[in-house]
Design an enzyme around this catalytic site. Sequence first.
Site, PDB file in Angstrom:
ATOM      1  N   SER A 272      70.291  32.913  47.664  1.00  0.00           N
ATOM      2  CA  SER A 272      71.420  33.782  47.996  1.00  0.00           C
ATOM      3  C   SER A 272      71.234  35.192  47.462  1.00  0.00           C
ATOM      4  O   SER A 272      72.096  36.034  47.642  1.00  0.00           O
ATOM      5  CB  SER A 272      72.726  33.174  47.448  1.00  0.00           C
ATOM      6  OG  SER A 272      72.601  32.918  46.055  1.00  0.00           O
TER       7      SER A 272
ATOM      8  N   ASN B 262      78.111  27.614  37.480  1.00  0.00           N
ATOM      9  CA  ASN B 262      79.394  27.349  38.136  1.00  0.00           C
ATOM     10  C   ASN B 262      80.531  28.185  37.568  1.00  0.00           C
ATOM     11  O   ASN B 262      81.337  28.734  38.319  1.00  0.00           O
ATOM     12  CB  ASN B 262      79.726  25.856  38.054  1.00  0.00           C
ATOM     13  CG  ASN B 262      78.672  25.014  38.758  1.00  0.00           C
ATOM     14  OD1 ASN B 262      77.799  25.563  39.442  1.00  0.00           O
ATOM     15  ND2 ASN B 262      78.726  23.702  38.593  1.00  0.00           N
TER      16      ASN B 262
ATOM     17  N   THR C 164     109.532  48.897  73.759  1.00  0.00           N
ATOM     18  CA  THR C 164     109.481  47.453  73.534  1.00  0.00           C
ATOM     19  C   THR C 164     108.875  46.877  74.802  1.00  0.00           C
ATOM     20  O   THR C 164     109.096  47.422  75.895  1.00  0.00           O
ATOM     21  CB  THR C 164     110.884  46.848  73.287  1.00  0.00           C
ATOM     22  OG1 THR C 164     111.688  47.097  74.436  1.00  0.00           O
ATOM     23  CG2 THR C 164     111.552  47.448  72.057  1.00  0.00           C
ATOM     24  N   HIS C 165     108.103  45.843  74.664  1.00  0.00           N
ATOM     25  CA  HIS C 165     107.366  45.271  75.805  1.00  0.00           C
ATOM     26  C   HIS C 165     106.486  46.323  76.486  1.00  0.00           C
ATOM     27  O   HIS C 165     106.199  46.218  77.672  1.00  0.00           O
ATOM     28  CB  HIS C 165     108.311  44.663  76.840  1.00  0.00           C
ATOM     29  CG  HIS C 165     109.388  43.820  76.241  1.00  0.00           C
ATOM     30  ND1 HIS C 165     109.228  42.493  75.950  1.00  0.00           N
ATOM     31  CD2 HIS C 165     110.646  44.154  75.835  1.00  0.00           C
ATOM     32  CE1 HIS C 165     110.349  42.022  75.419  1.00  0.00           C
ATOM     33  NE2 HIS C 165     111.218  43.006  75.327  1.00  0.00           N
TER      34      HIS C 165
ATOM     35  N   SER D 180      80.117  60.011  76.451  1.00  0.00           N
ATOM     36  CA  SER D 180      79.488  58.944  77.222  1.00  0.00           C
ATOM     37  C   SER D 180      78.055  59.338  77.522  1.00  0.00           C
ATOM     38  O   SER D 180      77.758  60.506  77.751  1.00  0.00           O
ATOM     39  CB  SER D 180      80.267  58.740  78.519  1.00  0.00           C
ATOM     40  OG  SER D 180      79.443  58.113  79.480  1.00  0.00           O
TER      41      SER D 180
ATOM     42  N   LYS E  50      83.723  62.259  79.647  1.00  0.00           N
ATOM     43  CA  LYS E  50      84.382  61.299  78.765  1.00  0.00           C
ATOM     44  C   LYS E  50      84.519  61.795  77.323  1.00  0.00           C
ATOM     45  O   LYS E  50      83.640  62.442  76.775  1.00  0.00           O
ATOM     46  CB  LYS E  50      83.609  59.975  78.739  1.00  0.00           C
ATOM     47  CG  LYS E  50      83.633  59.201  80.035  1.00  0.00           C
ATOM     48  CD  LYS E  50      85.022  58.713  80.418  1.00  0.00           C
ATOM     49  CE  LYS E  50      85.506  57.608  79.506  1.00  0.00           C
ATOM     50  NZ  LYS E  50      84.759  56.366  79.683  1.00  0.00           N
TER      51      LYS E  50
ATOM     52  N   ASN F 101      85.826  59.516  74.157  1.00  0.00           N
ATOM     53  CA  ASN F 101      86.305  58.162  73.890  1.00  0.00           C
ATOM     54  C   ASN F 101      86.811  57.992  72.455  1.00  0.00           C
ATOM     55  O   ASN F 101      86.239  58.550  71.525  1.00  0.00           O
ATOM     56  CB  ASN F 101      85.177  57.151  74.135  1.00  0.00           C
ATOM     57  CG  ASN F 101      84.733  57.139  75.591  1.00  0.00           C
ATOM     58  OD1 ASN F 101      85.545  57.367  76.493  1.00  0.00           O
ATOM     59  ND2 ASN F 101      83.452  56.896  75.807  1.00  0.00           N
TER      60      ASN F 101
ATOM     61  N   GLU G 296      89.077  51.918  68.760  1.00  0.00           N
ATOM     62  CA  GLU G 296      88.651  50.623  69.309  1.00  0.00           C
ATOM     63  C   GLU G 296      87.964  49.776  68.247  1.00  0.00           C
ATOM     64  O   GLU G 296      88.139  48.555  68.193  1.00  0.00           O
ATOM     65  CB  GLU G 296      87.703  50.849  70.484  1.00  0.00           C
ATOM     66  CG  GLU G 296      88.406  51.476  71.682  1.00  0.00           C
ATOM     67  CD  GLU G 296      87.404  51.995  72.691  1.00  0.00           C
ATOM     68  OE1 GLU G 296      87.032  51.245  73.599  1.00  0.00           O
ATOM     69  OE2 GLU G 296      86.970  53.154  72.549  1.00  0.00           O
TER      70      GLU G 296
ATOM     71  N   TYR H  71      82.540  21.791  41.457  1.00  0.00           N
ATOM     72  CA  TYR H  71      81.670  22.694  42.216  1.00  0.00           C
ATOM     73  C   TYR H  71      80.837  21.939  43.237  1.00  0.00           C
ATOM     74  O   TYR H  71      80.317  20.854  42.965  1.00  0.00           O
ATOM     75  CB  TYR H  71      80.725  23.461  41.267  1.00  0.00           C
ATOM     76  CG  TYR H  71      79.782  24.378  42.028  1.00  0.00           C
ATOM     77  CD1 TYR H  71      80.165  25.660  42.387  1.00  0.00           C
ATOM     78  CD2 TYR H  71      78.519  23.928  42.445  1.00  0.00           C
ATOM     79  CE1 TYR H  71      79.334  26.483  43.128  1.00  0.00           C
ATOM     80  CE2 TYR H  71      77.673  24.750  43.172  1.00  0.00           C
ATOM     81  CZ  TYR H  71      78.085  26.035  43.509  1.00  0.00           C
ATOM     82  OH  TYR H  71      77.259  26.840  44.248  1.00  0.00           O
TER      83      TYR H  71
ATOM     84  N   LYS I 103      80.851  33.936  49.489  1.00  0.00           N
ATOM     85  CA  LYS I 103      80.580  35.319  49.126  1.00  0.00           C
ATOM     86  C   LYS I 103      80.403  36.268  50.307  1.00  0.00           C
ATOM     87  O   LYS I 103      80.978  37.361  50.333  1.00  0.00           O
ATOM     88  CB  LYS I 103      79.350  35.373  48.225  1.00  0.00           C
ATOM     89  CG  LYS I 103      79.718  35.039  46.788  1.00  0.00           C
ATOM     90  CD  LYS I 103      78.527  34.925  45.885  1.00  0.00           C
ATOM     91  CE  LYS I 103      77.942  33.527  45.931  1.00  0.00           C
ATOM     92  NZ  LYS I 103      78.883  32.457  45.587  1.00  0.00           N
TER      93      LYS I 103
HETATM   94  N1  ARG Z   1      74.407  30.811  43.923  1.00  0.00           N
HETATM   95  C1  ARG Z   1      75.324  29.763  43.603  1.00  0.00           C
HETATM   96  C2  ARG Z   1      76.697  30.021  44.228  1.00  0.00           C
HETATM   97  O1  ARG Z   1      76.865  31.063  44.767  1.00  0.00           O
HETATM   98  C3  ARG Z   1      75.488  29.723  42.127  1.00  0.00           C
HETATM   99  C4  ARG Z   1      75.968  28.415  41.621  1.00  0.00           C
HETATM  100  C5  ARG Z   1      74.943  27.399  41.747  1.00  0.00           C
HETATM  101  N2  ARG Z   1      75.315  26.229  41.035  1.00  0.00           N
HETATM  102  C6  ARG Z   1      74.685  25.064  41.210  1.00  0.00           C
HETATM  103  N3  ARG Z   1      75.112  24.073  40.540  1.00  0.00           N
HETATM  104  N4  ARG Z   1      73.706  24.947  42.044  1.00  0.00           N
HETATM  105  O2  ARG Z   1      77.568  29.212  44.264  1.00  0.00           O
END
Ligand code: ARG
Length: 455
Positions: free
Chosen positions: A22, A109, A154-155, A276, A282, A284, A289, A316, A324
């Site tokens: 990650s 965790n 309205t509407h 455009s 144009k 825009n 949007e 966990y 995330k």
């Molecule tokens: N990168 C993990 C997360 O975002 C960290 C926690 C990982 N914990 C584990 N027991 N593998 O949740």
Amino acid sequence: MTLWSGRFEEGMDGALFALSESFTFDQALFDVDITASAAHVRGLARAGLLSEEEATHLVATLEEIRGEFREGRFERHRDDEDVHMAIERRATELVGDLGRRIHTGRSRNDQVATALRLFVRASLEEISELTLDLVDALVETADRYPEAYLPGYTHLQRAQPVLLRHHLYAHAWALLRDIERARDALKRVNISPLGAGALAGTSLPLDPAMTARELGFDAHFANSLDATASRDFVAEALFVWAMLGVTLSRMGEELVLWTSAEFGFATLGDAFTTGSSMLPQKKNSDVAELARGKSGRLVGNLTGLLVTLKGLPLAYNRDLQEDKEPVFDSVRQCRLVLRALAGAYRSLEFHVERAAEAADDPLLVAIDIAEELVLGGEPFRRAHEIAGRLVARSLGEGRAFNEVVDEEFPGRFRDLFLPRAALERRRSPGASGPSAHDDQRHRLDDARRRARNEK
Ligand code: ARG
């Protein structure tokens, strides 16, 4: 080599690593993770698990690593799975065995939950600040055209005239509630999970209250399972931003309408519009949007997380790593839209005459005729019926409404058709007319002040 190599004979398969890693996105937590780790290190010293010198050295090392990252000098190693492991690996590279003590009494965790809470806290504050600037832009735009008015709908059918200020303030009030919601969510975000360990706390003499204080949390967790497993604080923040996105989307939709030739109520500055590639004429309103379009993913980020959470047993589970990216994305999108939309409003030219012409449509006075009849003693239903018949006659005969009215009630309602008359008559508290406005403005300025101080 992984951090858990003691128990394993084989390294991780490449396909699993690709799925599992990650760092590519959670490096957004780099800064807050360093901050939280430094607090944890000081907590270890307080618990007698590190000497003061060791703690000072480790904190300085963490700060050095923060500097490397900020300056783009931090090098990720191939097998750094996430930001937490990357930082610990680097600390160990820099100070050897001392680095191997950082993770004492801590699990990723509680670590990741702590970092994410710090991130969400800062993000709620940042987005509120940008939202407040958009409120300022609305008020400034209103102040540039204090006398302007337009039909209220309205509407999407013309209904009654409203001051432009009244109309723009309506959005300001919605945005101020979005800010208030963020502030309210902060109460639940700002609780420290640090010290909860993997799920059950620790046998070491750590003091979660101390690290919570150090990190500016209002309190520390009461239950280690809850501290490491719960992500309702993330869902709540995502809702705050989804709701904000929906507010911005409605504002965007309105700008799209206003800047169309069909409405012709407003033009955005050249710097906030696009041309455009094919059609030379144009201009825009892409900014509006995109404000509308981005709401889709903001809502998606919220629903995605809720679905991720719904089947998870305590405590966990790795599914939680999916919490995330929606956060990072929602914050980024809100930031982009808020900045651009504030600029767009500041660049907006309102076509006062065109809007007034639409608002002075004689039919918009029909309710005033009914209300005048009520003041003369007529029951409202009957008054509505009389005014409705006049409207039907005007439309049926293809004649101006005011002409028909004057024919049936010579002279009696003539003043109602004067320009702005219907507007001036809206005097009730919170109404769209000028005389009710000072009070609203006071209340709005109060709410803005409060939002500024408390955000
Ligand atoms: N990168 C993990 C997360 O975002 C960290 C926690 C990982 N914990 C584990 N027991 N593998 O949740």
